[in-house]
Design an enzyme around this catalytic site. Structure first.
Site, PDB file in Angstrom:
ATOM      1  N   HIS A  91       0.804  -1.212   0.000  1.00 22.03           N
ATOM      2  CA  HIS A  91       0.000   0.000   0.000  1.00 22.03           C
ATOM      3  C   HIS A  91       0.844   1.272   0.000  1.00 22.03           C
ATOM      4  O   HIS A  91       0.391   2.302  -0.484  1.00 22.03           O
ATOM      5  CB  HIS A  91      -0.944   0.018   1.211  1.00 22.03           C
ATOM      6  N   GLY A  92       2.020   1.218   0.547  1.00 20.82           N
ATOM      7  CA  GLY A  92       2.817   2.435   0.521  1.00 20.82           C
ATOM      8  C   GLY A  92       4.143   2.284   1.227  1.00 20.82           C
ATOM      9  O   GLY A  92       4.328   1.406   2.062  1.00 20.82           O
TER      10      GLY A  92
END
Lengths: 314, 481
Positions: B326-327
Site C-alpha cells: 500500500h505504501g
C-alpha cells in the site's frame, strides 16, 4: 442496443428536465443572498471621485478580515472593500473589478493562497453563483472557467430549487452572517460580530502545483493599474496559524515566486498569519478583534511603504 | 482521468458509441481502439508515464512468448526472474527508493554515524502497483503452465492497460481477463443496464459518502492533538467509511464500466463491514489483492499446509507484504502487522473459516450475537485504519492514546455541522441499502421485475444526491498506491 440507448436518453431527459426547472426559477427569489452584495459594491466603485480611493480586491479574507473605517480614518481616503467569495476565482475577481479602476486609485490585492495552487485561480462553484447575479460577466470567462460552470450547473440548479422551496417556509429577510446586508457601507462584513464564533476553526492544508498563470495574471493586473496611473500593493491574506503551519512549505514556495515580480509587496506571509483565537468560523474569517488586528497591521505596513506620500502626490 | 470528472462523463459515452457502432466489426480493431482509449485515459494524468506501461507490457509479452516455448527449468526460472526483476525493479524504484534510503540513513544515525543521502524527487506513476501485479500474474501463470502465452500483442497491451481498472484495480488475472479480449463481445442489455446501476452506486459511495467523510477526517487527523477522544473515535470511524466509499466506489465504477463494454471483472468488495470476524473481513475486502497474495505468495510459501509455526509465519508475511504494497511508510507495515495480530487468535483456534456464509441470511436483521460480532470487527478494523491514515507511527500511537483517554466520554467536535450531517445521512443510506442487498453482487442490483416507477425513482434520487451533496472533490485514495 437501441433499447439501451433509448432508455439512457430518456433518463438523461428526465434529469435534464429537473435541472431545467432549476435554471428557469427566477433568481430574484434569492436576491438577498451574499452574492448579490456585488451590486452594492459595484455602486460604490462606479461613483466618480476626485480624490484617490483605496480598493481592496480579493476573496472573503478581505470582507471578513478588514475593518475599512480604520484605514479611512488613518489616510483620509475612501475605502471600498470588494471581497465577497474566494470561490469566484482570482481571475474572475480581477476581471470584475478592472473596469472600475480610476486614475489615482490605490488597489490592495489580497487573494487567498489557494488561488495560486492547482486550478482554484479559475474558480469553483461560487463562480456560477456570482455569474447568476451578473450574467454579463460571462464574456470575461475563458474555457477553463466555462468548464467549471458546466461542472457546477446541475448542483446550482438543485440549490435554486431548494432555495425556492425554502422560501415557502421561511423568509430570507433574516439577516444572518452570509447575507447581502451583512456588510457595512464600505463592504466589510460586520454582522457576524453579534454571533458566537465557531468552537473549532477548520484547518486548511495547501497542496498541489503552484499555478504560475495566476502569478502572471496578477503581474498583468499590476501593469494595467500602473497604466491607469493608479497603484497596486500586494498583501497577504489572514490565514490562521494552524493552517499556516500545515501549509508553510507551499506558502514559502509561493512567496519565493511572487517576490520575484516587480509590483510592490507588503509584508511577509508570516506577518499576516493570525492566531486561531482571532478567527470566527473559517481559516480566513476573522472576529471583530481579528479584523481590527489585521487592519492595524495593514495600516502600519502601508505607512512603511509610503502610502501617505503617494496620496499626497495624487 | 478520474471517474468523477466532467472529462470522464464525456469520454465514456464517446468511447462507448465508437466501440459498439464504429469499430464493432473486427475484434482486433475493437481491441486497438480500447488500447488507444486506455492510453488517452492514462495519459490525461501524465502522458510521460505511458512509456513505462508500454515498456512493462512489452517485457512481459516477450517473456511470456519465450516462457511458453522454453522447456528447460533453469531457463524458465531465469525468464521468470527477469520478469520479476524488471517489474518489481520499477515498482521498487518509483515507490520505495526514498523510503529505503531514509530508513537506511535513520538506522545508521541510531549508531552515531551521519551521512548525506541523495533523495530523489520521484513522482509515483498512478496505478503502478496495480498494473505491475497484473502483468506479473501473467508471467507467473505461464511459468506455472496455468495458461499459454498470447501471440496477440494488441490484446495483451489492451489487457494490461484496460482503462476501467488500470489505475486502481480490481487487479485482474490474465487467466480471467485476457481471454475476454480474444472473444467477440456481444452487447447484452441486462449486463449493460446493471453496469450502469453499479456505476451509479459507485459514484454515490465515492462522491457523497467518501468525499463528505473526508472533510471531517482531514480536520480530525490534522488537529488530533487538540481533540477529545470521542472526536478521534468518530474520526477513525468516518475514515473507515471514507476509505470504503472511496475504494469500493472506484471498484464499482470500474466493474460497471467494463460491463458496458462486454467485459466481466472480478468482484473486489463483498460488503466487508458486515463481517463477523477479521478473517471474514479479509475475504470480503479488496478481494483481488487478497487472492493475488494468497495465490502468488501465501500458497508458494507453504500456505496452511505446514505446522502452526509455518502458518503463523506465512500469515504475518502476507499481511506485512500487503501493508507494504500500500505504501512506502512504516505506518502501512504497522497496519499490516496489526491485522495479522487480529487474525492470529482465529488461526490458532482454527476458527478462521467459520463465517463463510452471508450474515443473517434470509433474515431481516442480525441476531444480537451477530450484531455484536459485526460491531466488534468494525471497531477493530477502524482502529487499524488509524495507522493507515496517519503520517507517522508516532502520530498513530498518539491518536490511539487520545481515543483511550477520559475525553472519550466528552461530546465530540463536529466542525462544519452541515457536512457532518450530510456524512451521517450518507453513511446511513449506505448501510441501509447495502444491508438489504448484502447477498447481491453490488448495492444497486434491481431485477427487471421491480416496478419501473420505483427503479427510476431510486436512480433519480441517487443522481440528485450525487449532484447536491457532492463533497469537496478528493483524489481516489488508492491512486497513491
Amino acid at each position: 442496443m437501441n433499447r439501451f440507448i433509448k432508455k439512457c436518453l430518456l433518463f438523461f431527459l428526465a434529469i435534464s428536465t429537473i435541472l431545467l426547472i432549476g435554471f428557469l426559477i427566477p433568481s430574484n427569489l434569492i436576491k438577498e443572498n451574499l452574492h448579490y452584495s456585488i451590486y452594492d459594491k459595484h455602486q460604490l466603485l462606479s461613483a466618480e471621485k476626485e480624490k484617490p480611493r483605496i480598493i481592496l480586491v480579493g476573496g472573503s479574507n478581505l470582507s471578513f478580515g478588514i475593518y475599512s473605517p480604520l484605514i479611512e480614518k488613518e489616510f483620509e481616503v475612501e475605502v471600498i472593500n470588494t471581497g465577497i467569495h474566494a470561490g469566484y476565482g482570482l481571475k474572475y475577481i480581477i476581471d470584475d473589478v478592472k473596469p472600475f479602476i480610476q486614475k489615482g486609485d490605490i488597489v490592495i490585492l489580497s487573494p487567498e493562497y489557494s488561488h495560486f495552487f492547482n486550478d482554484f485561480f479559475y474558480g469553483s462553484q461560487a463562480l456560477i453563483q456570482g455569474l447568476s447575479v451578473y450574467p454579463t460577466n460571462w464574456k470575461n470567462l475563458n474555457w477553463r472557467q466555462i468548464l467549471i460552470c458546466i461542472k457546477f450547473l446541475p448542483k446550482e440548479a438543485l440549490v435554486k430549487i431548494k432555495s425556492y422551496l425554502t422560501t415557502f417556509f421561511k423568509s430570507l429577510n433574516i439577516i444572518d452572517i452570509y447575507h447581502r446586508k451583512s456588510f457595512n457601507i464600505h463592504g466589510d462584513a460586520v454582522n457576524h460580530w453579534n454571533h458566537p464564533k465557531t468552537k473549532a476553526i477548520p484547518n486548511d492544508q495547501l497542496s498541489g502545483k503552484l499555478n504560475k498563470h495566476a502569478i502572471e495574471y496578477v503581474t498583468e493586473f499590476a501593469n494595467f493599474i500602473e497604466k491607469k496611473n493608479a497603484h497596486m500593493y500586494f498583501s497577504f491574506p489572514c490565514l490562521n496559524k494552524s493552517s499556516y503551519k500545515n501549509s508553510e512549505v507551499a506558502i514559502n514556495t509561493f512567496y519565493n515566486q511572487i517576490s520575484l515580480k516587480d509590483f510592490e509587496i507588503i509584508g511577509k506571509p508570516i506577518d499576516y498569519s493570525t492566531n486561531d483565537s482571532l478567527h470566527f468560523d473559517t481559516h480566513y474569517h476573522l472576529t471583530k478583534k481579528g479584523q481590527y488586528f489585521r487592519t492595524n497591521k495593514l495600516i502600519d505596513d502601508l505607512k512603511k511603504h509610503g502610502l501617505e506620500e503617494f496620496i499626497q502626490l495624487k | 482521468m478520474l471517474f468523477n470528472t466532467l472529462e470522464f462523463s464525456i469520454f465514456l459515452p464517446l468511447v462507448f458509441l465508437i466501440y459498439w457502432f464504429v469499430v464493432n466489426k473486427n475484434i482486433k480493431v475493437q481491441n486497438l481502439f480500447l488500447l488507444f482509449a486506455s492510453y488517452v485515459f492514462y495519459g490525461w494524468w501524465d502522458y510521460r508515464f505511458l512509456g513505462l506501461i508500454i515498456f512493462s507490457s512489452t517485457v512481459d509479452f516477450l517473456i511470456g512468448l519465450k516462457l511458453s516455448k522454453e522447456e528447460k527449468t533453469f531457463n524458465r526460472k531465469a525468464l521468470l526472474f527477469l520478469s520479476l526483476l524488471i517489474n518489481l525493479g520499477f515498482l521498487g524504484f518509483f515507490k520505495y527508493y526514498n523510503f529505503f534510503l531514509d530508513s537506511f540513513v535513520d538506522a545508521f544515525t541510531l549508531f552515531g554515524s551521519t551521512f548525506d543521502s541523495n533523495r530523489l524527487n520521484i513522482i509515483l506513476p498512478v496505478g503502478i502497483s496495480f498494473y505491475t501485479f497484473q502483468t506479473l500474474s501473467y508471467s507467473i501463470d505461464i511459468y506455472r503452465k496455468k495458461m499459454t502465452a498470447t501471440k496477440d500483442l494488441i490484446a495483451f497491451f489492451a489487457y494490461v492497460s484496460f482503462f476501467p481498472q488500470l489505475v486502481a484495480g480490481p487487479i485482474e488475472r490474465a487467466t480471467n481477463l485476457l481471454p475476454q479480449f480474444s472473444k467477440k463481445r456481444k452487447f447484452e442489455y441486462e449486463n449493460a443496464t446493471d453496469g450502469l446501476r453499479q456505476i451509479l452506486w459507485g459514484l454515490f459511495k465515492k462522491v457523497v459518502v467518501a468525499d463528505n467523510c473526508a472533510t471531517y477526517v482531514n480536520e480530525v487527523f490534522s488537529n488530533y492533538a487538540e481533540l477529545s477522544g470521542s472526536t478521534l473515535l468518530l474520526g477513525a470511524v468516518f475514515f473507515a467509511f471514507q476509505i470504503y466509499g472511496d475504494f469500493s466506489g472506484y471498484s464499482d465504477i470500474a466493474i460497471g464500466t467494463s460491463r458496458l463494454f462486454g467485459f466481466n471483472l472480478m468482484k473486489n468488495f463483498a460488503f466487508p463491514y458486515f463481517s463477523r470476524d477479521i478473517s471474514e473481513f479479509w475475504r470480503r475486502w479488496h478481494i483481488s489483492l487478497s487472492t493475488w497474495f494468497r495465490d502468488y505468495l501465501y500458497i508458494p510459501l507453504g500456505g496452511s499446509r505446514g505446522g502452526m509455526v509455518m502458518k503463523i509465519r506465512n500469515t504475518f508475511a502476507i499481511f506485512l507484504v500487503s501493508g507494504f504494497w500500500h505504501g512506502a511508510n512504516w505506518t502501512f507495515l504497522a497496519w499490516g502487522f496489526l491485522n495479522a495480530l487480529y487474525f492470529l487468535p482465529l488461526l490458532l483456534a482454527e476458527k478462521n473459516r467459520i463465517n463463510t456464509n452471508t450474515v443473517a441470511e434470509g433474515k431481516l436483521l442480525p441476531s444480537p450475537k451477530e450484531f455484536y460480532q459485526i460491531i466488534k470487527t468494525f471497531l477493530l478494523i477502524s482502529l487499524a485504519w488509524v495507522f493507515f491514515r496517519s503520517d507517522t507511527i508516532t502520530d498513530s500511537f498518539h491518536y490511539l492514546k487520545g481515543i483511550f483517554s477520559t475525553s472519550l466520554f466528552e461530546s465530540p467536535t463536529f466542525f462544519d455541522t452541515k457536512i457532518f450531517s450530510i456524512s451521517i445521512l450518507s453513511i446511513s443510506i449506505l448501510i441501509f441499502i447495502e444491508w438489504i442487498q448484502r447477498t447481491k453482487e453490488h448495492g444497486l442490483v434491481l431485477s427487471s421485475k421491480t416496478p419501473f416507477l420505483f427503479r427510476w425513482s431510486v436512480y433519480i434520487i441517487l443522481v440528485v444526491l450525487i449532484f447536491y451533496f457532492a463533497g469537496t472533490k478528493q483524489e481516489f485514495i488508492y491512486f497513491q498506491f
